[in-house]
Design an enzyme around this catalytic site. Structure first.
Site, PDB file in Angstrom:
ATOM      1  N   CYS A  32      38.041  52.505  33.377  1.00 37.86           N
ATOM      2  CA  CYS A  32      36.851  52.256  34.352  1.00 37.86           C
ATOM      3  C   CYS A  32      37.479  52.579  35.716  1.00 37.86           C
ATOM      4  O   CYS A  32      36.821  53.080  36.813  1.00 37.86           O
ATOM      5  CB  CYS A  32      36.158  50.827  34.499  1.00 37.86           C
ATOM      6  SG  CYS A  32      37.341  49.502  34.579  1.00 37.86           S
ATOM      7  N   GLU A  64      30.387  44.591  35.426  1.00 38.78           N
ATOM      8  CA  GLU A  64      31.330  45.468  35.733  1.00 38.78           C
ATOM      9  C   GLU A  64      31.139  46.782  34.805  1.00 38.78           C
ATOM     10  O   GLU A  64      31.493  47.228  33.772  1.00 38.78           O
ATOM     11  CB  GLU A  64      32.926  45.067  35.162  1.00 38.78           C
ATOM     12  CG  GLU A  64      33.220  43.644  35.785  1.00 38.78           C
ATOM     13  CD  GLU A  64      33.516  43.605  37.274  1.00 38.78           C
ATOM     14  OE1 GLU A  64      33.766  44.823  37.723  1.00 38.78           O
ATOM     15  OE2 GLU A  64      33.808  42.736  37.929  1.00 38.78           O
ATOM     16  N   GLY A  69      30.961  47.609  30.774  1.00 36.89           N
ATOM     17  CA  GLY A  69      30.387  48.735  29.988  1.00 36.89           C
ATOM     18  C   GLY A  69      30.057  49.608  30.814  1.00 36.89           C
ATOM     19  O   GLY A  69      30.351  49.948  32.008  1.00 36.89           O
TER      20      GLY A  69
END
Length: 502
Positions: free
Chosen positions: A288, A254, A232
């Protein structure tokens, strides 16, 4: 493939997706696609207790046998790839091809984990004492809590679960409240794998927690869950990390990525263009590993920037299930507001902006489609410290490679990075000790699109966690050192004498 057909193929009934209090809307058109039942605090406690019981049974199943369960799961994922990929597209908005790619990641990590189930190797260590042997073992650690984000609603679960299960752990998954339907589908597929596997798989080996932040916090704070793997934002990690550490648990974090590409004067501009374009607009900038910043050498700046601007004007934006679409929608209205705020700030600072407008509002009034934005930064020393989870590409000009690497690194995040160059000295500089400080440092490929064979994760405020390949399996196990004395004496280490020699 319509919603009902997708649900049927994934063994989900309409009743399972109705009557609940969690309303799920598709970013494709804003339509309500489910009302899912949420777990209460008491239900969460019960599921954690059940996971402990399942772990105690599962850890006694031999590793290669555990691998067989994951092999079966991989086979089922192959059978259901099209339907699950379509479900991903409908629920998180990424285009169908990317949904298929995400399911392929699940299949790939299953293959990796099956091999790993026979390679949970320890060590034999030379002892300084005669008649002694030292060994190092890796043992199952306990229930693993997985918290995943909306943008990869199934792959992140698979990365963690495939490894955790072959390592002998049970799993509790708290998916994003924005994408619970794909999670329920994955649980159905896992239960099908357990049915094919047989009685060696205990009940509650993998469970799902459906709910909002408060449900995740219960699992994060529970000492019965020794490992929490959380994907997140950096803000989320600042909460999860200290709470897990306070109870001496282990976290695999992460978190955010403010990823950059450097384009050197020797770069092949064709592949640099392709790498930047997919990295910046793929998944509508909601990965991401999405490319947020590009540092382009002055010698090739005008050529490459003009090509990027031209390509942005021709992007196919729309329905993620349409094969012609390259860019789907943002996840929701809040994501659009965050994008708009970031662009307003850049404009107020004198930057040049192309794109960024909301589009298709007449056709999809309850969805948020946008033109990806290019922002040419005004000052030569400018940088962007905050990640906006949207298709905004900030472009900078440079003349000195060391300066470009410094500016790439001079942000709080450290996930993915890349350089495009045909100069071996520049490539080696980028990946040396004083080069990129990110967990991923690519040469002549973009920042987005990691393979499962390598450990995935980043440094600094990205959290330092590693998932998927390489030796990341060790995060899901506990290490044991054992010394065995097969002599008739008891010599002490370091030659210590204690008491009489008799």
């Amino acid at each position: 493939m319509d919603m009902q057909e997708i649900l049927t193929q994934l063994n989900l009934s309409a009743d399972e997706l109705s009557g609940g209090t969690l309303k799920v809307h598709s970013p494709r058109d804003g339509a309500l696609i489910g009302s899912v039942h949420m777990d209460s605090a008491d239900m969460t406690q019960d599921k954690i207790a059940a996971s402990v019981i399942a772990f105690k049974e599962w850890r006694m199943v031999p590793g290669p046998r555990r691998g067989e369960l994951i092999r079966l799961l991989g086979e089922i994922l192959r059978e259901k790839k099209d339907a699950l990929g379509a479900s991903v597209a409908l629920e998180c908005g990424k285009i169908y091809q990317e949904g298929l790619g995400e399911v392929q990641e699940m299949i790939d990590i299953c293959d990796f984990a099956v091999g790993l189930s026979r390679q949970l190797y320890g060590l034999t260590i030379a002892s300084e004492r005669p008649g002694h042997k030292m060994r190092e073992y890796w043992q199952p650690i306990g229930p693993v809590g997985v918290i995943s984000a909306f943008n990869f609603p199934v792959a992140v679960w698979a990365w963690n679960t495939a490894l955790a299960l072959v390592c002998g752990d049970s799993v509790i998954w708290k998916p994003s409240e924005k994408t619970p339907i794909t999670a329920l589908a994955c649980q159905k597929l896992f239960m099908e794998a357990c049915a094919r596997f047989g009685d060696d798989a205990p009940d509650n080996l993998s469970q799902i927690l459906i709910g909002e932040r408060d449900i995740g916090e219960i699992m994060v704070e529970d000492k019965r869950v020794p490992v929490i793997s959380a994907t997140g934002s950096c803000a989320m990690g600042r909460i999860v990390g200290p709470k897990v550490a306070a109870r001496f648990g282990r976290s695999i974090l992460e978190l955010g990525g403010n990823n950059a590409i450097i384009v050197a004067p020797s770069a092949d501009l064709d592949i640099a263009f392709q790498g930047i374009l997919f990295g910046a607009v793929g998944t509508c900038g909601q990965r991401c590993t999405s490319t947020r910043r590009v540092f382009i050498h002055a010698d090739v700046y005008d050529t490459l920037v003009s090509r990027l601007k031209e390509s942005y004007l021709g992007l196919s934006i729309g329905d993620p299930l349409d094969p012609a679409t390259l860019v789907g929608p943002l996840i929701d209205g809040m994501a659009f507001q965050n994008m708009k705020a970031a662009l307003d700030l850049a404009k107020s600072n004198g930057s040049k902006i192309v794109g960024g407008e909301r589009i298709l509002e007449d056709k999809y009034p309850d969805a948020y489609y946008v033109n990806p934005a290019i922002v040419e930064m005004a000052g030569k020393d400018d940088n962007i410290q905050e990640e906006t989870f949207a298709p905004i590409l900030y472009i900078f000009k440079y003349t000195d490679l060391d300066d470009a690497i410094h500016r790439q690194n001079d942000v709080p995040q450290g996930l993915s990075s890349a350089i495009f160059t045909r100069d071996v000295l520049e490539a080696e500089t980028f990946t040396c000790e004083s080069g990129s400080d990110c967990g991923i440092a690519n040469v002549n490929i973009g920042t987005s699109g990691a393979e499962i064979g390598g450990a995935f994760g980043g440094e600094k405020e990205t959290g330092g966690g590693r998932e998927s390949g390489s030796d990341s399996w060790k995060a899901y196990m506990r290490r044991m050192t054992s010394t065995l004395n097969y002599s008739t004496a008891l010599p002490l280490a370091q030659g210590i004498k204690f008491g009489s020699d008799d």
